[in-house]
Scaffold this active site. Structure first.
Site, PDB file in Angstrom:
ATOM      1  N   GLY A 178     -41.618  -8.028  58.193  1.00 58.80           N
ATOM      2  CA  GLY A 178     -40.665  -7.961  59.296  1.00 58.80           C
ATOM      3  C   GLY A 178     -39.561  -6.972  59.033  1.00 58.80           C
ATOM      4  O   GLY A 178     -38.391  -7.212  59.359  1.00 58.80           O
ATOM      5  N   ALA A 179     -39.918  -5.818  58.462  1.00 58.65           N
ATOM      6  CA  ALA A 179     -38.904  -4.877  57.983  1.00 58.65           C
ATOM      7  C   ALA A 179     -38.519  -3.817  59.000  1.00 58.65           C
ATOM      8  O   ALA A 179     -37.687  -2.965  58.693  1.00 58.65           O
ATOM      9  CB  ALA A 179     -39.396  -4.201  56.703  1.00 58.65           C
ATOM     10  N   THR A 221     -36.966  -4.299  61.804  1.00 51.68           N
ATOM     11  CA  THR A 221     -35.796  -4.645  62.598  1.00 51.68           C
ATOM     12  C   THR A 221     -34.988  -5.724  61.893  1.00 51.68           C
ATOM     13  O   THR A 221     -35.462  -6.351  60.934  1.00 51.68           O
ATOM     14  CB  THR A 221     -36.212  -5.144  64.005  1.00 51.68           C
ATOM     15  OG1 THR A 221     -35.051  -5.297  64.821  1.00 51.68           O
ATOM     16  CG2 THR A 221     -36.946  -6.468  63.933  1.00 51.68           C
ATOM     17  N   SER A 264     -33.831 -21.362  56.381  1.00 50.16           N
ATOM     18  CA  SER A 264     -32.799 -21.416  57.416  1.00 50.16           C
ATOM     19  C   SER A 264     -32.006 -22.702  57.244  1.00 50.16           C
ATOM     20  O   SER A 264     -32.512 -23.699  56.702  1.00 50.16           O
ATOM     21  CB  SER A 264     -33.457 -21.389  58.801  1.00 50.16           C
ATOM     22  OG  SER A 264     -32.550 -21.778  59.814  1.00 50.16           O
ATOM     23  N   TYR A 292     -39.570 -25.309  64.712  1.00 49.90           N
ATOM     24  CA  TYR A 292     -38.911 -24.277  63.910  1.00 49.90           C
ATOM     25  C   TYR A 292     -38.375 -24.871  62.612  1.00 49.90           C
ATOM     26  O   TYR A 292     -38.562 -24.306  61.525  1.00 49.90           O
ATOM     27  CB  TYR A 292     -37.769 -23.631  64.704  1.00 49.90           C
ATOM     28  CG  TYR A 292     -37.036 -22.559  63.931  1.00 49.90           C
ATOM     29  CD1 TYR A 292     -37.662 -21.366  63.588  1.00 49.90           C
ATOM     30  CD2 TYR A 292     -35.715 -22.746  63.526  1.00 49.90           C
ATOM     31  CE1 TYR A 292     -36.993 -20.376  62.869  1.00 49.90           C
ATOM     32  CE2 TYR A 292     -35.036 -21.758  62.809  1.00 49.90           C
ATOM     33  CZ  TYR A 292     -35.680 -20.582  62.480  1.00 49.90           C
ATOM     34  OH  TYR A 292     -35.031 -19.612  61.755  1.00 49.90           O
TER      35      TYR A 292
END
Length: 287
Positions: free
Chosen positions: A12-13, A15, A141, A166
């Site tokens: 996921g690099a 953004t 998270s 999530y």
């Protein structure tokens, strides 16, 4: 960590947090492989970094985390082209999207955030293990707190609750980071596995949120990326640590050790999740 002659892979690099991690590591003379689903977007990210760091050593990686076949193919190609991998940052994520499934029929958040990264780490484990002092940083998270793993609801078997799902995926990520480190220690490995989280950061991950609750200030992506970068590069970290912002409720602040929910420390549940993931991916590590 001495960053000369270091190779890092970040998912996921193209953004958000991953982009800021890639930029920061490239500025430290690390060779960074930016992995993303869309080649053009990854190439665009590399161009943006090159504008301010023309000598940065950067490489495109095309990886679809909704497909374990794509993870396998990417990893095989990576191993064929690289002799070492010093830093793996399992960063890419999905947050509260509409209900959907991965190619292997896992709920999209659980499948991308946890299962695909477990598989990627497993495929790359021999390379990581052959690299002295390698580190694996897995992004969790603050949403892991209060979550639980429902082994009867990993593929939308129950009515979809986006925040519950999530939280489950992010709890699984942190359980993975901690259990991986326990297993590495048991095998006498010098590899480190750590968790990190970005607090509340303003990235594309929030694109499915209709509104942000009042009073919540969102950090810039570079600030949110800082805890993971500390975990990935600092000489002062230890395996099994969890890094995040040190401000109120860990929503913002400077990098510091973060609070781990008791559920993430449940070693019996973590071993059950590890066994489940091994069966789901066909990968067994460390061995």
């Amino acid at each position: 960590m001495n960053t000369d002659h270091i190779t890092a892979l970040i998912t996921g690099a193209n953004t958000g947090l991953g982009f800021e991690m890639a930029k920061a590591l490239a500025d430290q003379n690390v060779h960074v492989v930016l992995a993303g689903r869309n080649r053009e977007k990854v190439e665009g990210a590399i161009e943006r970094i090159k504008r301010t760091s023309p000598d940065a050593s950067l490489e495109v990686g095309v990886l679809d985390l909704t497909s374990l076949a794509s993870v396998d193919a990417f990893a095989q190609n990576f191993v064929a082209q690289h002799k070492e991998l010093h830093i793996l940052i399992n960063n890419a994520g999905v947050m509260v999207p509409p209900p959907s499934l991965t190619k292997e029929q896992f709920e999209i958040q659980f499948g991308v955030n946890f299962v695909a990264h477990f598989a990627l780490t497993g495929h790359l484990f021999p390379l990581l293990n052959a690299t002295q002092g390698a580190r694996v940083v897995t992004m969790s998270s603050i949403a892991h707190r209060g979550a639980s793993i429902d082994f009867d609801n990993l593929g939308l078997e129950k009515p979809y609750d986006p925040w519950r799902e999530y939280g489950q995926s992010k709890l699984a990520d942190l359980m993975f980071a901690l259990e991986f480190d326990r297993r590495l220690r048991a095998h006498g490995s010098d590899m480190l596995s750590l968790g990190a989280h970005p607090g509340v950061s303003r990235t594309e991950l929030t694109r499915n949120l209709n509104d942000i609750p009042p009073g919540i200030e969102m950090m810039a992506p570079a600030q949110g990326a800082a805890p993971a970068l500390v975990a990935a590069t600092s000489f002062d970290v230890e395996g099994g640590q969890y890094w995040g912002p040190d401000g109120p409720e860990e929503r913002s602040g400077e990098p510091g050790l973060a609070v781990i929910d008791p559920a993430a420390r449940d070693e019996q549940q973590a071993a059950k999740l590890w066994d489940w993931a091994q069966e789901a991916t066909g990968l067994r590590f460390p061995v």
